[in-house]
Every structure is written in structure tokens, then in C-alpha cells.
Design a protein around this motif. Structure first.
Motif, PDB file in Angstrom:
ATOM      1  N   ALA A   1       1.976  19.519  -4.795  1.00 16.09           N
ATOM      2  CA  ALA A   1       0.829  18.708  -4.380  1.00 16.09           C
ATOM      3  C   ALA A   1       0.071  19.347  -3.222  1.00 16.09           C
ATOM      4  CB  ALA A   1       1.288  17.305  -3.997  1.00 16.09           C
TER       5      ALA A   1
ATOM      6  N   THR B   1       0.148  13.373  -6.011  1.00 18.65           N
ATOM      7  CA  THR B   1      -1.224  13.888  -6.127  1.00 18.65           C
ATOM      8  C   THR B   1      -2.271  12.800  -6.321  1.00 18.65           C
ATOM      9  OG1 THR B   1      -1.040  14.171  -8.529  1.00 18.65           O
ATOM     10  CG2 THR B   1      -0.413  16.066  -7.132  1.00 18.65           C
ATOM     11  N   GLY B   2      -1.845  11.622  -6.769  1.00 24.77           N
ATOM     12  CA  GLY B   2      -2.799  10.576  -7.111  1.00 24.77           C
ATOM     13  C   GLY B   2      -3.558  10.877  -8.392  1.00 24.77           C
ATOM     14  N   LYS B   3      -3.081  11.838  -9.158  1.00 24.48           N
ATOM     15  CA  LYS B   3      -3.738  12.263 -10.398  1.00 24.48           C
ATOM     16  C   LYS B   3      -3.037  11.652 -11.605  1.00 24.48           C
ATOM     17  CE  LYS B   3      -6.552  15.473  -8.761  1.00 24.48           C
ATOM     18  NZ  LYS B   3      -7.976  15.397  -9.015  1.00 24.48           N
TER      19      LYS B   3
ATOM     20  N   SER C   1      -5.773  22.500  -2.181  1.00 20.58           N
ATOM     21  CA  SER C   1      -4.769  22.029  -3.132  1.00 20.58           C
ATOM     22  C   SER C   1      -5.480  21.555  -4.395  1.00 20.58           C
ATOM     23  CB  SER C   1      -3.972  20.876  -2.522  1.00 20.58           C
ATOM     24  OG  SER C   1      -4.809  19.738  -2.389  1.00 20.58           O
TER      25      SER C   1
ATOM     26  N   THR D   1      -5.616  18.578  -5.526  1.00 19.14           N
ATOM     27  CA  THR D   1      -6.349  17.331  -5.267  1.00 19.14           C
ATOM     28  C   THR D   1      -7.632  17.612  -4.497  1.00 19.14           C
ATOM     29  OG1 THR D   1      -4.951  16.915  -3.339  1.00 19.14           O
ATOM     30  CG2 THR D   1      -4.338  15.820  -5.359  1.00 19.14           C
ATOM     31  N   GLU D   2      -7.566  18.499  -3.505  1.00 17.54           N
ATOM     32  CA  GLU D   2      -8.761  18.839  -2.733  1.00 17.54           C
ATOM     33  C   GLU D   2      -9.812  19.531  -3.598  1.00 17.54           C
ATOM     34  OE1 GLU D   2      -6.671  19.571   1.612  1.00 17.54           O
ATOM     35  OE2 GLU D   2      -6.574  21.151   0.093  1.00 17.54           O
TER      36      GLU D   2
ATOM     37  N   ASP E   1     -10.234  18.854  -6.712  1.00 14.73           N
ATOM     38  CA  ASP E   1     -10.532  17.907  -7.783  1.00 14.73           C
ATOM     39  C   ASP E   1     -10.162  18.472  -9.156  1.00 14.73           C
ATOM     40  OD1 ASP E   1     -11.325  15.409  -8.699  1.00 14.73           O
ATOM     41  OD2 ASP E   1     -13.356  16.109  -9.148  1.00 14.73           O
TER      42      ASP E   1
ATOM     43  N   ASP F   1      -7.303  18.924 -12.442  1.00 14.68           N
ATOM     44  CA  ASP F   1      -6.418  18.108 -13.260  1.00 14.68           C
ATOM     45  C   ASP F   1      -5.093  18.835 -13.463  1.00 14.68           C
ATOM     46  OD1 ASP F   1      -8.191  15.899 -13.711  1.00 14.68           O
ATOM     47  OD2 ASP F   1      -9.343  17.196 -15.048  1.00 14.68           O
TER      48      ASP F   1
ATOM     49  N   GLN G   1       2.632  12.548 -10.103  1.00 10.45           N
ATOM     50  CA  GLN G   1       1.485  11.641 -10.154  1.00 10.45           C
ATOM     51  C   GLN G   1       1.346  10.886  -8.834  1.00 10.45           C
ATOM     52  OE1 GLN G   1       0.831   9.761 -13.912  1.00 10.45           O
ATOM     53  NE2 GLN G   1       0.007   7.915 -12.970  1.00 10.45           N
TER      54      GLN G   1
END
Length: 150
Positions: free
Chosen positions: A50, A117-119, A65, A67-68, A70, A72, A114
Motif C-alpha cells: 500500500a 489501500t481503500g481500493k 503509491s 493510491t496516490e 489513483d 487500480d 483492500q
């Protein structure tokens, strides 16, 4: 637990002619579960993944990262990551976890990643004959083994 992390500009998984996962920019993560793996391995790896800074910032420096950036994520199980090739020409998979151990750990890995990462994590199908397509961006490919933390 071993993972191969590939930064991709696109990736997909096809099973029996049906696309089950499909992303553009992000990570394709191959996961091999070993019989000795625990939730400690999962937590350590997912936290590491992450925060792994392998995406370019505005200056093209790998500072972001997934997440930064954006991106998948696709996670695919792959017991062959535990192939032992020291003797002979036929790989041995004796260290790879049996399905009754590997499946719950693989599913926990996906859930934990998940959460970290919040993904929404797309996946292959455990044990299926999968066709994995990807365009490795960079190329950037990183191998991490949770048994080699130090």
C-alpha cells in the motif's frame, strides 16, 4: 508468502474466454502462499504494498503509491512462485500451501489489501486456468518475500 508486483499501464485476467478482471494504470500482483504463512505475513505485505512508492510524480520520480497515483489493483494467486528448482529440471512445489490453507489466506490477503489501500481489488480465480495479460510499465517488477523481512 511471496508476491511479484508489476506496475502496469493495463492488465487483465481471462478465464474460459471471459474477462474476470481488467484495469488500466495500477498494479498486477501475483501471490504465492506457503504452508508456513500466517496473518502476520499478510498484514506486513499489504502494508508494504500500500505504501510502495513506484509511480512517477510530476517530475517523473517514483514517489507515489498506487493510491496516490489513483491506480487500480488486480491480485492473482500463483502457487508456482514457490517452485524449488535446485534439483533436476522439474520444479517442486512442496512449499506451496495446499488449497485448504492457501484459499483462506489468499482471500484474507485480498481483503487486507483492500482495507490498506481503500481500493476495490479485482482478482483472478484461485486454482483456475487463467490467461493474464499485461503491459508492464517501466518495466517495474518487484519481488517481495515475507520470510525475508530483514
Amino acid at each position: 508468502m511471496r508476491v511479484v508486483i508489476q506496475r502496469v499501464s493495463e492488465a487483465s485476467v481471462t478465464i474460459e474466454g471471459r474477462i474476470t478482471a481488467d484495469i488500466q494504470k495500477g498494479l498486477l500482483i501475483l501471490v504465492g502462499v506457503e504452508g508456513a504463512d500466517t496473518n502476520e505475513d499478510i498484514n506486513w505485505l499489504c502494508a508494504k504494498i500500500a505504501k510502495l512508492r513506484i509511480f512517477g510524480d510530476d517530475n517523473g520520480v517514483m514517489n507515489l503509491s498506487v493510491t496516490e497515483a489513483d491506480g487500480d489493483i488486480i491480485v492473482v494467486s500463483q502457487f508456482t512462485l514457490h517452485a524449488a528448482t535446485k534439483k533436476g529440471n522439474r520444479p517442486s512445489y512442496i512449499k506451496a500451501a495446499k488449497p485448504d490453507v492457501a484459499i483462506p489466506l489468499y482471500e484474507d490477503f485480498v481483503k487486507t489489501l483492500q482495507q490498506e489501500t481503500g481500493k476495490v481489488i479485482q482478482t483472478g480465480e484461485f486454482g483456475a486456468d487463467m490467461k493474464v495479460a499485461l503491459v508492464n510499465d517501466g518495466p517495474v517488477t518487484i519481488l517481495i518475500d515475507s520470510k525475508n523481512k530483514e
